[in-house]
Write an enzyme that holds these catalytic residues in place. Structure first.
Site, mmCIF file in Angstrom:
data_model
loop_
_atom_site.group_PDB
_atom_site.id
_atom_site.type_symbol
_atom_site.label_atom_id
_atom_site.label_comp_id
_atom_site.label_asym_id
_atom_site.label_seq_id
_atom_site.Cartn_x
_atom_site.Cartn_y
_atom_site.Cartn_z
ATOM 1 N N HIS A 28 3.189 6.565 -6.920
ATOM 2 C CA HIS A 28 2.365 7.704 -7.328
ATOM 3 C C HIS A 28 3.188 8.982 -7.304
ATOM 4 C CE1 HIS A 28 -1.772 9.857 -6.666
ATOM 5 N NE2 HIS A 28 -1.239 10.143 -7.819
ATOM 6 N N HIS A 33 0.834 -1.199 0.000
ATOM 7 C CA HIS A 33 0.000 0.000 0.000
ATOM 8 C C HIS A 33 0.875 1.258 0.000
ATOM 9 C CE1 HIS A 33 -3.587 2.422 1.049
ATOM 10 N NE2 HIS A 33 -2.692 3.162 1.690
ATOM 11 N N GLU A 34 1.826 1.308 0.905
ATOM 12 C CA GLU A 34 2.683 2.500 1.002
ATOM 13 C C GLU A 34 3.586 2.635 -0.219
ATOM 14 O OE1 GLU A 34 1.913 4.691 3.085
ATOM 15 O OE2 GLU A 34 0.622 3.410 4.310
ATOM 16 N N HIS A 45 1.866 4.571 -2.817
ATOM 17 C CA HIS A 45 1.989 6.022 -2.641
ATOM 18 C C HIS A 45 3.334 6.505 -3.186
ATOM 19 C CE1 HIS A 45 -1.658 6.765 -0.433
ATOM 20 N NE2 HIS A 45 -1.335 5.919 0.536
#
Length: 132
Positions: free
Chosen positions: A49, A42-43, A46
């Site tokens: 992104h 998940h991190e 980021h």
């Protein structure tokens, strides 16, 4: 020219992923819990992104939602790349690649991989009761 707004080139973004994961002990590899792997994916979404943006100014491309900056992506899109990567952890193909017995290198049995993958949405209704 030292004015950032008139810079002749794009400034590449920088990002760091700091996590509180299970550390290795006595030279042995770190054995992460499944939730830790899910959180890392998940991190990492980021981070992807952030660094894969094509915007000239970071303010216009990606901003952490806890910081009240103007600009950045819409709040509902901020989580999209991270949630996409997080979803991969639950797929049997990724589970096969990530899981190894530290002693003999064997994979998780197919039955266990299937059960783990299928368990993802079990008890979801109960977990959402806190929102009522």
């Amino acid at each position: 020219n030292n004015n950032y707004n008139n810079a002749p080139r794009r400034v590449l973004p920088a990002c760091v992923n700091i996590g509180n994961l299970t550390p290795s002990r006595d030279g042995a590899p770190s054995l992460l819990l499944f939730r830790e792997v899910e959180t890392f994916f998940h991190e990492f979404g980021h981070a992807c992104h952030c660094v894969l943006t094509n915007s000239r100014h970071s303010l216009h491309s990606w901003a952490w939602s806890a910081v009240p900056w103007p600009g950045g992506v819409e709040q509902d899109f901020l989580e999209v790349p991270s949630m996409m990567l997080e979803n991969f952890v639950w797929t049997p193909e990724v589970l096969r690649r990530l899981s190894r017995n530290v002693a003999d290198g064997s994979q998780l049995p197919e039955l266990t991989i299937g059960a783990l993958s299928e368990s993802r949405f079990r008890m979801t209704g109960y977990a959402k009761c806190k929102y009522l």
